[in-house]
Design an enzyme around this catalytic site. Structure first.
Site, short mmCIF file in Angstrom:
data_model
loop_
_atom_site.label_atom_id
_atom_site.label_comp_id
_atom_site.label_asym_id
_atom_site.label_seq_id
_atom_site.Cartn_x
_atom_site.Cartn_y
_atom_site.Cartn_z
N CYS A 75 0.87 -1.17 0.00
CA CYS A 75 0.00 0.00 0.00
C CYS A 75 0.90 1.22 0.00
CB CYS A 75 -0.97 -0.02 1.18
SG CYS A 75 -0.17 -0.16 2.80
N THR A 76 0.37 2.39 0.31
CA THR A 76 1.17 3.61 0.19
C THR A 76 2.33 3.64 1.16
OG1 THR A 76 -0.82 4.80 -0.51
CG2 THR A 76 1.08 6.13 0.16
#
Length: 230
Positions: free
Chosen positions: A174-175
């Site tokens: 994810c980020t």
């Protein structure tokens, strides 16, 4: 003057959230920092931007005998301040999944470093690369051949992930890593045996590898909108 941006989180049982909120808000305002700090019973999630000197002062504060001394941050830079104000919020979850049985304060799924993940990709290993972000984020960029679950919201992940094949190792990302902390534990609960989370997410991958095997940019939740590998 370049602006230093930091993003980091820690899952840790917290109490006295109102006091923590007041202390963090006063500190950040005194340092002219802007961004968002989320506090909850399960931990802290930080997005801050300011001068390099004031960001370092904030990090020194955390390191000085606080429960957050060992926090790891993803660091990036911008030409201007990407946040308009300083906010410290108290929330039920610092990343919303709505599955109370998932407790990252008590357990962590296996993680793989950015450099090791790049090596796996360099070697063309037979793995599934799983993007846990929302659909609009994926459209800005993702790893080559990553599986997109087409999520509108992260709370949809627990149901959507049931469709993912279990025939090979899975590396999810994810980020900044926080969503995968819960996603990986949920997948283990579903019976996925060989699951890894990318430590530090895309931001740490950019920071440590320069972005090999990644296509496009990474959406971020501030006025920069997107960052690209340096």
């Amino acid at each position: 003057m370049k602006i230093t941006n930091i993003a980091g989180y820690k899952f840790i049982s917290l109490v006295a959230l109102d006091t923590l909120r007041s202390d963090f808000l006063s500190l950040c305002q005194s340092l002219a920092l802007k961004g968002t700090i989320l506090l909850g019973p399960e931990g802290i999630n930080i997005f801050l931007a300011g001068t390099a000197e004031n960001i370092q002062t904030f990090r020194n504060y955390l390191a000085n005998d606080t429960p957050f001394a060992d926090m790891d941050f993803r660091v990036s830079f911008s030409d201007k301040q990407p946040f308009q104000r300083m906010k410290v919020k108290i929330k039920k979850e610092i990343i919303t999944m709505r599955h109370a049985e998932i407790k990252p304060t008590e357990k962590r799924a296996p993680a793989i470093s950015a450099t090791e993940f790049k090596q796996w990709l360099d070697e063309n290993r037979d793995i599934t690369v799983l993007d846990t972000r929302n659909e609009f984020e994926v459209q800005y960029g993702t790893f080559k051949n990553a599986v997109n679950l087409h999520l509108n919201d992260f709370s949809e992940f627990p149901e959507a992930v049931k469709q993912v094949a279990r025939d090979k190792p899975i590396v999810m990302f994810c980020t900044g890593g926080i969503r995968c902390e819960k996603a990986a534990l949920h997948m283990q609960n579903l019976g996925f045996d060989n699951v890894y989370q990318l430590d530090g997410g895309i931001l740490k991958y950019f920071e440590q590898t320069g972005g090999a095997h990644y296509q496009g940019g990474c959406f971020v939740f501030d006025e920069r909108e997107m960052i690209t590998p340096s």
